[in-house]
Scaffold this active site. Structure first.
Site, PDB file in Angstrom:
ATOM      1  N   HIS A  50       0.811  -1.221   0.000  1.00 57.95           N
ATOM      2  CA  HIS A  50       0.000   0.000   0.000  1.00 57.95           C
ATOM      3  C   HIS A  50       0.844   1.269   0.000  1.00 57.95           C
ATOM      4  CE1 HIS A  50      -3.648  -2.228   0.375  1.00 57.95           C
ATOM      5  NE2 HIS A  50      -3.381  -2.695   1.575  1.00 57.95           N
ATOM      6  N   ASP A  67      -3.032 -10.653  -2.440  1.00 53.82           N
ATOM      7  CA  ASP A  67      -3.615 -10.134  -1.205  1.00 53.82           C
ATOM      8  C   ASP A  67      -5.080  -9.773  -1.444  1.00 53.82           C
ATOM      9  OD1 ASP A  67      -2.282  -8.673   1.507  1.00 53.82           O
ATOM     10  OD2 ASP A  67      -4.164  -7.782   0.842  1.00 53.82           O
TER      11      ASP A  67
END
Length: 314
Positions: A129, A166
């Site tokens: 992220h 993910d």
């Protein structure tokens, strides 16, 4: 050829506070799973603090970001500091974040020099992220994006791919890769879900391949999306080295997602990616841990993932 495992006890010292999902127990759960005799042949190594790490971090994030994050995180003496609502730093965070980067860089060294067939980096904090100029989503440095730049700069790799399974979309990797046709990013993830990116229309310069899934999707839909949206273009890209953002929060037990995968699904995905790497990149695979917050699901899935890496390396 062996499979290498890179980790370090310093990852336990990144203290995110009580009830935070990205917690030190994640490392302990994987440690226990990989202590089984079936993993006895792993080439176990320690994640380093590398003197050259900031040079390569800056290739993905920029020197200004490295400087500002150093100022914010490197000198915390006590307590915890919130970088944003869920990204927490403590006195042990800076070492852990640097060792996570160091593990990823060392892993590239290992596969590019042929010391091992492939590598699993059991690290925290996670990275996918982290955008070029922003820490977020539990992430400070984008480990796989940094490793991708390192593979190009240090070893002259012409085509580097990251595949991310993910449950959350790796907005940071996508943003860093967005305009570079020689960097491939492919992701399966749940939508809608944090961070809100990852739609089919997000394609960069033809190098971004998103495969969004819906809450409740399981093996059938995952495999279909993975084959058509990830594996097919990945074969066409023909990567010199393949990096995996190995998040296990798409497991059906995970509290932060609503997909219905089980450990065997991660084994299948890893097996499939390893076959692409074998055909195009001499089997070179570097896997870096991302999410996975139910300890049982995480342990089972990481073990299945590493077992697939071991099998692929033989």
């Amino acid at each position: 050829m062996t499979t290498a495992l890179i980790t370090h006890h310093a990852f336990l010292n990144h203290d995110t506070g009580e009830h935070h999902p990205e917690r030190p127990d994640r490392m302990r759960a994987i440690d226990e799973a990989l202590s089984h005799e079936s993993f006895a042949l792993l080439d176990r190594r320690e994640a380093p603090l590398r003197e050259d790490d900031q040079t390569y971090i800056a290739m993905a994030h920029g020197a200004d970001y490295v400087e500002s994050l150093t100022a914010a995180v490197a000198h915390i003496e006590q307590g915890r500091k919130y970088i944003d609502g869920d990204t927490v730093a403590s006195p042990g965070t800076w070492e852990a974040a640097r060792r996570a980067v160091g593990a990823s860089l060392d892993a590239v060294d290992i596969v590019m020099t042929g010391e091992a067939a492939n590598v699993f980096c059991q690290v925290r904090p996670p990275g996918h992220h982290a955008e070029s100029q922003r820490a977020m989503g539990f992430c400070f440095f984008n480990n796989v994006a940094i490793a991708a730049h390192y593979a190009r700069e240090r070893y002259g790799a012409e085509r580097v791919a990251v595949v991310d399974f993910d449950v959350h979309h790796g907005n940071g990797t996508q943003e860093i890769f967005w305009s570079d046709k020689d960097l491939f990013y492919g992701s399966t993830h749940q939508m809608p879900l944090f961070p809100g990116t990852g739609a089919l229309r997000e394609t960069g310069v033809g190098n971004i391949f998103n495969a969004p899934l819906r809450a409740g999707d399981g093996r059938e839909r995952f495999e279909e999306a993975f084959r058509s949206r990830i594996l097919e273009p990945l074969h066409n890209f023909a990567p010199d080295v393949l990096l995996i953002s190995a998040g296990f929060d798409a497991h059906q037990r995970d509290p932060l997602g609503s997909l219905n995968l089980v450990a065997q699904d991660f084994h299948w995905a890893t097996e499939s990616l390893s076959e692409v790497a074998r055909r195009h990149g001499n089997g070179r695979v570097v896997s870096v841990l991302e999410g996975g917050y139910d300890l049982t699901g995480l342990a089972q899935s990481a073990a299945a993932h590493v077992k697939a890496l071991i099998d692929a390396g033989h």
